[in-house]
Each structure stands twice: as C-alpha cells, then as structure tokens.
Motif scaffolding. Structure first.
Motif, PDB file in Angstrom:
ATOM      1  N   ALA A  16       0.784  -0.998   0.086  1.00  0.00           N
ATOM      2  CA  ALA A  16       0.201  -0.074  -0.088  1.00  0.00           C
ATOM      3  C   ALA A  16       0.888   1.236  -0.118  1.00  0.00           C
ATOM      4  CB  ALA A  16      -1.003  -0.036   1.020  1.00  0.00           C
ATOM      5  N   ARG A  17       1.722   1.260   0.978  1.00  0.00           N
ATOM      6  CA  ARG A  17       2.647   2.416   0.821  1.00  0.00           C
ATOM      7  C   ARG A  17       3.525   2.786  -0.311  1.00  0.00           C
ATOM      8  NH1 ARG A  17       6.897   0.840   5.482  1.00  0.00           N
ATOM      9  NH2 ARG A  17       5.038   0.224   6.859  1.00  0.00           N
ATOM     10  N   LEU A  20       1.112   3.993  -2.852  1.00  0.00           N
ATOM     11  CA  LEU A  20       0.961   5.599  -2.618  1.00  0.00           C
ATOM     12  C   LEU A  20       2.055   6.270  -3.050  1.00  0.00           C
ATOM     13  CD1 LEU A  20      -1.326   5.096   0.338  1.00  0.00           C
ATOM     14  CD2 LEU A  20      -1.806   6.090  -1.799  1.00  0.00           C
ATOM     15  N   ALA A  21       3.234   5.693  -2.625  1.00  0.00           N
ATOM     16  CA  ALA A  21       4.484   6.754  -3.136  1.00  0.00           C
ATOM     17  C   ALA A  21       4.791   6.679  -4.413  1.00  0.00           C
ATOM     18  CB  ALA A  21       5.896   5.970  -2.492  1.00  0.00           C
ATOM     19  N   ALA A  23       2.519   6.621  -6.653  1.00  0.00           N
ATOM     20  CA  ALA A  23       1.455   7.458  -7.361  1.00  0.00           C
ATOM     21  C   ALA A  23       1.828   8.756  -7.021  1.00  0.00           C
ATOM     22  CB  ALA A  23       0.010   7.045  -6.736  1.00  0.00           C
ATOM     23  N   GLY A  24       2.373   9.378  -5.857  1.00  0.00           N
ATOM     24  CA  GLY A  24       2.753  10.555  -5.468  1.00  0.00           C
ATOM     25  C   GLY A  24       4.048  10.898  -6.750  1.00  0.00           C
TER      26      GLY A  24
END
Lengths: 404, 290
Positions: A16-17, A20-21, A23-24
């Motif tokens: 997940a992290r 998300l990273a 995606a950022g």
C-alpha cells in the motif's frame, strides 16, 4: 538472494505504501515532465508554425511601431526586385484588413481579411472543400474568398455561397457599401486563433472590400522564400542591402526574438516549477524511505546478523528507491501527456493564439532529461537511509528490538 | 552632447500630462535653451545620462535632422506585465516637440497627427458604451476601453493555468502524505492495540487522530505560508533584477494564504483519519500481534 530481490520483497510486503509513494512520484513526475515539455515547447511549435508557411524571410516597412507598421507602398515593384535577387526563390505579398459580415442572427460579425498575391496553397491555407483562390489575373470575380474553417462553421458556408463583406470593425460606422464576395472554398490556416473568423482573398478582392480605400499595390508583409543553396541569412543580407528602408527578418531571427521576449515567462515558470518538483520529489522519497527504514531497523539488523553484507543492504535500499521512483516515473510519462493536453487547452484560451500553436510539445530530449532527473533524485534520496543502515550496530539494534 | 544613433533603441512617448514636465512646449520651443525631456531610468543608465545634460534625438540612424533636448528628469516607467521582458529605453517629450521632430514638412497632415488619444470619462462605467458610440459616429477610429476585456483576458488564462498546476501538486502531495500517514499508523499499531485493550473506543481514538491531524496540518500550512512569504521577496528581487523592472511578480495575499489553509487543513485531517481507519477497523488481537 540479490539486493534487487530483497528490495522487491520489501515493496511487495509494504504494497500500500509503495503504491501510494509511486502514485505521488507519478503525479509530481508528470508535472515535471510537463514543465520540461513547456521549457522549449512553445518555441519549437512557433518555429514549426513559421516554417510551415513555406517562406523563411519576412519583410516589413520600417515605418511605424512593431504592431502598427505602415503598409509598404508599391509592393509589386518591391516583389519584382526581390525576385530578381539570386538568393531569392519566390515572393508573396500579404495585406491585412478588418471587415464585417452579417452573422446568422443578423448581427455584425468581425472578420480578419487576409489579402494575398498568391493562391491559398502558396500561403499555407489548406483548402478542405471547394477550389483554391484564383490569382488576381485569372479571376473573373470582383471578390473571391476562401472562408476560414471557423467562419464557414459559424455561417454554414459552402463553396459557391455569397458572403457580404464591408470594410471596418464591428460597431464602427461606415459609409462604404457592402460587397457580395463569392466563397470559392473552405480552408484552414495554421495562423487562425480559436474563435477567430478569417477569410483569404486576392489583392483585388481586398481592394473591392475596402471600397477602393485599400491600395491594391501595397502590402503589410512580404514573404520571401530563399533559395536552398543560399539560405535565409544570405537572403536577409541581400534584401537589406537592396532596400535599407525595410525591416528584414529571417524565421530564425523572429524565433530568437520570440524566445528572448515573448516566451520568457513560460521559460521562467518552467525552470522554477521543474526545480521545485525535483526538490519536492527528493524530499518526499527521502522521507518515506527514511521512515520506512527506521521502521525496519530490527529486520535489517537481523539480515546483517545472517551474514548479508553492508553493501548488499545499502544496495537494497537504493533499489527500493529506484523501484518507487522508477515505477512512478514510468507512469508519469503517459500521465504527463494527459495533463499536458489539459494545460495546453487552458493556455490556448489566450487571445490571438493560433490553433496550430502548442505550449507543450513532445520532444525526446525532454524524456531523456526527465529520466536523468528522476534517476538522480532516486539515488540522492536513498543517500540518508543508506547511511543509516550502513552504520547500524547489529547487536545493540537486535537487543533493543527484541526487548522492545 | 550625446547622440542616440542606434536604431530601435529609443521609444519616444509624447507626454500627454504636460504638468509632469517643467515648462510648456510653447515656452520650450520659443526659448533659446533646448526643450526639456524626461528619460527612463533604464535609458539614463544605458546612455549614462544626467539631469541637465543636452542630448540629440533623431528619427534615423544617421542622426540627420536631429534636434537637441535637455534632460529635465529621470523617471521610473510604470511596470507593464505585458511588456516586462522589453527593455524600457524611453523618453517623454512634449507633444509639440515630438511632432516637430517626426513631422514631414512636405506633408502638412503629419504636423497635426497623433497615434492615440486618452480619454478620462466622468463615469468610468460608461467606457464600453462610449467606445461603441464613438466608433459608430467616427468611422475608422479604433476605440477601446483601457480596462481588462471580460473575455480573453490573458491574465485570467494564466490564473486558470496556475490553478491547474496547483491542483496537480495537491494531488501528488496527497498521495505522498497518505503513504507517510500509513507508515506512521503502522508504527503505532501496538500502541493503538494496547489502548483498545484498555477500553478506549474507536471513536475516541479517531477523535484523537483528528485533533492531532488538525494540529499537524495547521502547523504545516502555517509553515508553508511563512515559507511562501519568505520566498515572495526573493522571487520578486531575482526577477526584478533579471528584467530591470519594478513589477511585482509574486504577491502572497491574505486570501491566498487563507485559501491554502482551507485546503491544507481538511486534507491533512482527512488523510490522517483515512490512514488510521485502516488500523482501527482491525481486530484488537491482530493489533497486538496475537
């Protein structure tokens, strides 16, 4: 077990992290990519637009100020003199005027009228329907016009239709009669702005529309195509020597001037935002890696205790950074392309921007620079977490983690 | 005596406000001393001009038919965002002096010609109506309001462009923030499990996360606004020096700062609660590793 495999296992475990990273990085990378496209895009597009006309030298009158130059008198004499120069291949005269026609609801519609000494095809007007503009000598009509795409769509014009035209801007009082012009064809000009209505006509047609007030043997601009073996610079020198009373610019001169003045704002904003996005990506990736590494100190100490070398642990952290930044960077390219289309659409709402001009232009150099900047960011961002793992005391860390 | 022989170096502007100039054009032309002009700061610097110096202005490169003028003052040109990249090499003359300099003696029409007439209306709101009426009455005139056009204003387009960039930045920041908050929530997994075992409800823990989020997001937003205030001066100074202008490029207004707070704080709180919720919805025993 290689460092890359260890890093891959880590990113899978903390999916997940990592996503998300990524995606950022993808979103910020997309912005970085767009700023790199913007840094040179408008100039590249402008150069393409100018070169598309088929002429590489422009001659203006030296009288008047930049945006309101006095027309060149006796332009046909000038054209003939220029055509005799060995550096010159062909010459076209252009005269501009404003006119009014009647809109669908009966209201006045302002039209930019371009008078040309040549057919539409010779001055970059692409005929999409009907015939091209006849040259003056072969025209039986008093006023033949090629209607621009926007005007044809707004008035539902077809070849053969009659377009009433009267010289002067909308709302301006005029004693001049309305001239019934014949639409010989529908055409597209790369210089037409969105929402702008324009027509191309012959010099004779322009004279008719102007009710005799526009001198047919005058020109606002003379296009010159230089011979391939001479080049535009030689043509500029020859024309300037022949007619020192004229302003002569090659396309390269115009682009250079545009790059220095008109484009400065976008170049600056591109530089500022590119720098900010790179720093932003570095800070965020470095923070995520550092926090993530701190959270896994016990795990890393255990790997070290199992005999995995310091170098491999450092390489693992570097690979984690590369996977996050690389994965995000790959997504950034198509995402940046989509964002660029949206941003280009916004910027093209500026008044007078031709339809064919783009602020964001894809260039392979921009992709290469994007990759280099992100790769550098990935390496630099991994620096501090690598330093943390490299100096990790194995025994005390394991003891602290076990007791904790 | 200094001559300006470089073509295109100088932009001459006829001074409409005669009060800004010492003496009138009438006096200047009849007096033995040359008429007065004002020169822009940039031109004064470039040509090393000082007040009281006599210069020759000519309309051609050769400097023939030039006339002498006395520099009465140096002025700072009004910053123009549409022309900030252009070097402001300008001089202001009395209208009569400018006409005397550029008029063609063979063409009497040029002695009474101007490029533009500025009009101040009694009621500025009538500008559009006045322009339409004057255009209709005097064919051939281009009459425009000096206020920004409602449609196709380039600065409104730039506003939209900057807003779009801000939205992209906020989207990227949100993803990063969510990743960080998830890591942070994971770090507190056992603490949260212990608190749940002690009987503290999910609602109370969520409230705690929300309050913490408000504090952190507010602090972050204020820090961001302070950074922007600090950067404002630097950016303005750099660009003002780069383009030799007094134009203000960045201005952090109260409304911009408040708008940033209004976006940052709810976003920070929402992301914090979202990340914690993934932890709080878990079974208590899984939180404490059992």
């Amino acid at each position: 077990m290689t460092s890359l495999w260890l890093a891959w296992r880590t990113v899978q475990r903390y999916r997940a992290r990592t996503l998300l990273a990524m995606a950022g990085v993808a979103v910020i990378g997309a912005l970085l990519f767009d700023m790199l496209l913007l840094s040179h895009g408008l100039v590249a597009s402008f150069a393409d637009l100018l070169n598309h006309s088929g002429y590489d030298v422009r001659v203006f009158s030296a009288q008047g100020v930049l945006l309101a130059r006095t027309p060149i008198p006796h332009a046909s004499e000038l054209s003939a003199a220029l055509e005799r120069l060995p550096e010159v291949d062909s010459v076209a005269r252009i005269r501009l005027a404003r006119a009014t026609t009647v809109g669908e609801n009966g209201s006045d519609l302002e039209v930019a009228v371009v008078g040309s000494s040549h057919t539409g095809a010779r001055v970059a007007w692409r005929v999409t329907k009907g015939a091209d503009l006849p040259i003056d000598a072969g025209s039986a009509d008093r006023c033949s016009v090629l209607a621009g795409r926007n005007l044809a769509a707004a008035l539902k014009l077809q070849p053969g239709a009659t377009l009433p035209m009267r010289a002067g801007a909308r709302g301006e009082g005029s004693a001049l009669p309305t001239v019934p012009c014949r639409v010989v064809g529908i055409a597209e000009s790369p210089f037409t702005a969105a929402g702008e209505y324009d027509v191309l006509t012959t010099m004779q047609g322009l004279h008719e529309i102007g009710g005799g007030s526009i001198e047919p043997d005058s020109a606002d601009l003379v296009f010159v195509a230089s011979r391939a073996d001479s080049g535009s610079a030689a043509a500029v020198r020859a024309i300037a020597a022949l007619r020192p009373d004229m302003r002569v610019y090659s396309n390269d001169d115009v682009i250079e001037q545009f790059n220095r003045n008109g484009f400065a704002y976008f170049r600056q904003i591109s530089f500022v935002l590119s720098s900010i996005t790179v720093v932003f990506t570095f800070l965020l990736v470095a923070t995520i890696l550092t926090v993530s590494t701190n959270q896994r100190l016990g795990e890393i100490a255990a790997l070290r205790a199992l005999g995995i070398s310091r170098r491999r642990i450092a390489a693992m952290v570097l690979w984690e950074s590369v996977l996050i930044v690389g994965g995000g960077g790959l997504v950034a390219l198509p995402l940046g392309g989509l964002v660029a289309i949206g941003l280009d659409r916004i910027l093209k709402q500026m008044p007078g921007v031709p339809d064919a001009l783009h602020f964001f232009v894809f260039e392979s150099n921009a992709v290469a620079l994007h990759a280099v900047l992100l790769a550098t960011t990935a390496v630099v961002a991994a620096g501090y977490p690598i330093w943390l793992t490299a100096r990790l005391p194995i025994a005390s860390t394991l003891r602290r983690e076990v007791i904790g | 005596m200094t001559s300006f022989r470089r073509r295109g170096l100088l932009l001459l502007i006829a001074a409409a406000c005669l009060s800004a100039m010492p003496g009138s054009a009438q006096t200047a032309s009849s007096d033995a001393s040359p008429p007065s002009i004002l020169v822009s700061r940039q031109l004064a610097n470039r040509a090393h001009l000082t007040i009281g110096e006599v210069v020759t202005l000519a309309t051609n490169q050769a400097g023939t038919s030039g006339r002498s003028f006395k520099v009465a003052g140096i002025y700072e040109p009004t910053p123009d965002p549409m022309r900030f990249t252009v070097e402001r090499l300008e001089a202001r003359l009395h209208l009569a002096d400018l006409v005397g300099l550029i008029a063609d003696p063979a063409d009497p029409g040029t002695t009474d010609a101007v490029d533009a007439i500025n009009i101040r209306l009694v009621n500025p709101a009538d500008a559009e109506h006045f322009a339409d009426e004057l255009s209709a009455r005097v064919p051939g005139l281009d009459v425009r309001s000096t206020s920004r056009p409602p449609d196709g204003d380039p600065f409104q387009v730039l506003d939209r462009f900057h807003l779009a960039i801000s939205l992209v930045t906020v989207a990227g920041s949100t993803a990063f923030l969510l990743a960080l908050m998830i890591i942070r929530a994971e770090e507190r997994r056992e603490t949260v499990g212990a608190m749940r075992l002690l009987g503290i409800s999910r609602r109370s823990l969520l409230l705690e996360v929300a309050v913490e989020g408000v504090l952190i997001a507010s602090a972050g937003a204020v820090f961001g606004a302070l950074m922007a205030f600090g950067a404002e001066g630097i950016v303005n100074r750099v660009f003002q020096a780069r383009y030799d202008t007094t134009l203000v490029f960045v201005r952090i207004t109260r409304s911009i700062a408040l708008r940033s707070l209004a976006i940052a704080v709810p976003l920070g709180v929402g992301v914090g609660i979202g990340a914690s919720w993934t932890l709080l919805r878990r079974n208590i025993l899984s939180l404490v590793g059992r």
